[in-house]
Design an enzyme around this catalytic site. Structure first.
Site, mmCIF file in Angstrom:
data_model
loop_
_atom_site.group_PDB
_atom_site.id
_atom_site.type_symbol
_atom_site.label_atom_id
_atom_site.label_comp_id
_atom_site.label_asym_id
_atom_site.label_seq_id
_atom_site.Cartn_x
_atom_site.Cartn_y
_atom_site.Cartn_z
ATOM 1 N N CYS A 165 -20.732 58.830 12.229
ATOM 2 C CA CYS A 165 -20.920 60.289 12.278
ATOM 3 C C CYS A 165 -20.136 60.900 13.437
ATOM 4 C CB CYS A 165 -22.404 60.623 12.432
ATOM 5 S SG CYS A 165 -22.692 62.391 12.694
ATOM 6 N N CYS A 168 -22.492 62.822 16.213
ATOM 7 C CA CYS A 168 -23.409 62.114 17.105
ATOM 8 C C CYS A 168 -22.785 62.048 18.506
ATOM 9 C CB CYS A 168 -23.671 60.701 16.564
ATOM 10 S SG CYS A 168 -24.987 60.658 15.311
ATOM 11 N N HIS A 177 -29.467 62.417 14.838
ATOM 12 C CA HIS A 177 -28.796 62.455 13.543
ATOM 13 C C HIS A 177 -29.766 62.735 12.390
ATOM 14 C CE1 HIS A 177 -25.507 61.351 10.731
ATOM 15 N NE2 HIS A 177 -26.490 60.857 9.992
ATOM 16 N N ASN A 184 -24.844 75.477 6.151
ATOM 17 C CA ASN A 184 -24.971 74.933 4.801
ATOM 18 C C ASN A 184 -25.788 73.664 4.947
ATOM 19 O OD1 ASN A 184 -23.112 76.842 3.832
ATOM 20 N ND2 ASN A 184 -21.383 75.493 4.267
ATOM 21 N N HIS A 215 -25.581 65.064 9.742
ATOM 22 C CA HIS A 215 -26.061 65.459 11.072
ATOM 23 C C HIS A 215 -26.314 66.976 11.097
ATOM 24 C CE1 HIS A 215 -26.059 64.220 15.474
ATOM 25 N NE2 HIS A 215 -26.312 65.525 15.501
ATOM 26 N N HIS A 262 -26.101 70.542 11.605
ATOM 27 C CA HIS A 262 -25.090 71.389 12.233
ATOM 28 C C HIS A 262 -24.852 72.622 11.387
ATOM 29 C CE1 HIS A 262 -22.632 69.520 9.113
ATOM 30 N NE2 HIS A 262 -21.691 70.411 9.349
ATOM 31 N N GLN A 264 -22.004 76.316 11.207
ATOM 32 C CA GLN A 264 -20.634 76.700 11.474
ATOM 33 C C GLN A 264 -20.577 78.156 11.915
ATOM 34 O OE1 GLN A 264 -17.631 75.099 8.562
ATOM 35 N NE2 GLN A 264 -19.468 74.718 7.365
#
Lengths: 366, 366
Positions: free
Chosen positions: B70, B73, B116, B156, B167, B169, B171
């Protein structure tokens, strides 16, 4: 072309379209169907200015039935379907689970063939011509309904795009309003005319593409297909008749006669975009080579006719055209409409339009 | 909140956001990265009037890496990631595969936690508050870039929506223009003001929802969440601060302090929408109970902040709000944007907004 109109058990209209004038379809729908009770509703979004069809009854609609329960196959051996006859060429009927109905428009299903295991690309030119004539007839008939302002004939193909019935078919939506996408085009059309002293924007776009050439996919004598300069989708083709007409009713015999060759070639190229040599994806000899066979499923696509709204003052300036695109961006990977597209209506396209056009020329039928 | 700004090996900016003022992040990115060469391009569609970002270099981007590779991470045990430190709270960095860059805007990644196997709904209220403050800071910083007109902070979530990194997150897109969706809202805002002698459309919409009540999902002291009257998606919630502000920078301390409780509750309810009793979907005690465990994967969603474009003359009239929706329409079934939505921009919604709101009230945390 011969038309035979009849009614299904719940009162919905079914129309058979045949090439032969002596075709007979007199089978009766023997299913014990309840009368249709549609509860679709149109709601206006005051912030976005568009209208949404709320159609809760559709949650119960048929979802990936096994092939031997396909509701679009002909009625045979006691298997009762939406089409009572045991054979047909093209059949159109009102959708039992319509998104639009009554004074809010109309939804129809167009079945392209009574063969379950094929696709539009696998139709004969004669059959593709019959489908074109059926689309044209439906546009004429729906134009007479008081609740219909714009007719959209389209096909969704592929499970990745949400298609739940594998039998080759399309749909026709008779919208009770001019759609937001068409409204945008009409606005651009009007502004361009004002800014250029009366030039037609559609004509200028097609002319620019023909002069530039880098995004042309194919040209017939009466049709031009190109990837648009600002394509929104990884592989997207717009197909215009050389002589501008507002809708399918305006097409002359020359354009109609050439359409099957042009459109079938486009669809076949679409099925080859992601082919890396070896077994082609899609249907080979009528046998699916898709996921069941362990290969790449045939290219998913949306294909639809953009036609002028009936009461638009700019109706005569509108240009009938077909827009064909796939949501697959590369082998095994889809283009998703995520945050930017669905949240803000800004498209991100990972395939440059010139590269898409080059690929679509490369995979031409030899 | 403490900010620590640094650079990655290819020159991209990385910013750590910490709750503690004595946090130190001095690890260096030791990866042998080539300098970024962005080739994104903005093309204007003359028929639709919108702009498309053509970003061909993104085809090579990271796609469903195994968990031990990942890139979000922390860097540990010789596994070099996008984040050089071995721990962090919230980290923001420029996307290595941006859709928008340079004079065409900016794309950033916001990592919500260094764990994660969790999701936004699994964050503590303190962490959710830190994310809110990071979003606010990014909005301020991006507003200073010449190529940025509007900032969109979004997440998303879920493979069904195309997310390729598990993971947690989000944007941030800094668009070089006001987005089409926002332009539609601004146009409606202006017309409503003219038609009503100066009333604010956002205020009227929220007031109508509060008076009607049937689509209210939850109300805090400083926030109101409801399903819009003409919802486009099966489950869609709009969250407005009680006091109208144009963007995140305008939120006062009371609204900020209450946001974590309200938003975390909304996300947790989203994860319960399709739960039929028994094991809840999503993350239980940090362990995914999704597809790997044989259950329904957690609800996919898109969540994004709608903020005023910086140079709009109607900027002061715009109302910051968050729009949260899922593309799942019922257990195991997704809402696809097929012919009507993608081809004509007409949404069909199978879940009545009042039913969606009732369900979202029903699954409230006891």
């Amino acid at each position: 072309m011969k038309k035979t109109s009849t009614r299904l058990a719940d009162g919905r209209e079914l129309i058979y379209y045949d090439t032969r004038d002596d075709a007979v379809h007199d089978a009766v729908d023997r299913r014990p169907l309840d009368p249709m009770s549609s509860v679709s509703e149109i709601r206006h979004d005051v912030l976005l200015g568009d209208s949404v069809a709320i159609a809760s009854h559709r949650q119960a609609r048929t979802y990936h039935p096994p092939a031997d329960e396909c509701p679009l196959c002909p009625t045979r051996d006691g298997h009762l379907t939406e089409i009572p006859d045991d054979h047909y060429e093209v059949a159109v009927f009102e959708n039992r689970f319509p998104s639009l109905s009554g004074e809010h428009g109309r939804c129809e299903v167009v079945v392209f063939t009574d063969h379950h295991d094929t696709s539009f690309a696998g139709l004969s030119p004669e059959r593709a011509r019959l489908v074109l004539d059926a689309w044209t007839d439906r546009t004429r008939e729906l134009s007479r309904l008081p609740g219909v302002e714009q007719v959209y004939c389209f096909e969704n193909r592929g499970e990745e795009i949400g298609v739940t019935l594998g039998h080759p078919h399309g749909q026709i939506y008779g919208y009770p309003f001019a759609t937001p996408r068409t409204e945008l085009m009409l606005r651009s059309l009007e502004r361009h005319s004002e800014a250029t002293g009366g030039r037609n924007l559609f004509d200028d776009v097609v002319e620019r593409e023909r002069e530039d050439g880098s995004r042309i996919v194919l040209e017939g004598e009466h049709w031009t297909a190109f990837v648009p300069y600002a394509a929104h989708w990884p592989y997207e083709v717009h197909l215009y008749p050389r002589r501008r007409v507002p809708d399918l009713l305006g097409l002359d015999e020359e354009a109609r006669a050439e359409f099957p060759a042009v459109y079938l070639e486009l669809l076949r190229r679409f099925d080859r975009i992601f082919d890396e040599g070896g077994t082609p994806p899609g249907f080979a000899g009528g046998t699916p080579t898709g996921p069941e066979a362990g290969g790449e499923p045939p290219t998913p696509y949306i294909s639809g006719w953009h036609q002028a709204p009936f009461s638009s003052p700019l109706r005569r300036e509108f240009a009938l055209h077909l827009e064909l695109f796939t949501i697959r961006r590369t082998k095994g990977k889809l283009k998703f409409l995520a945050g930017s597209e669905s949240g803000m209506s800004v498209f991100i396209n990972d395939v440059p339009p010139e590269a898409a056009a080059a690929r679509l020329r490369e995979v031409a039928t030899p």
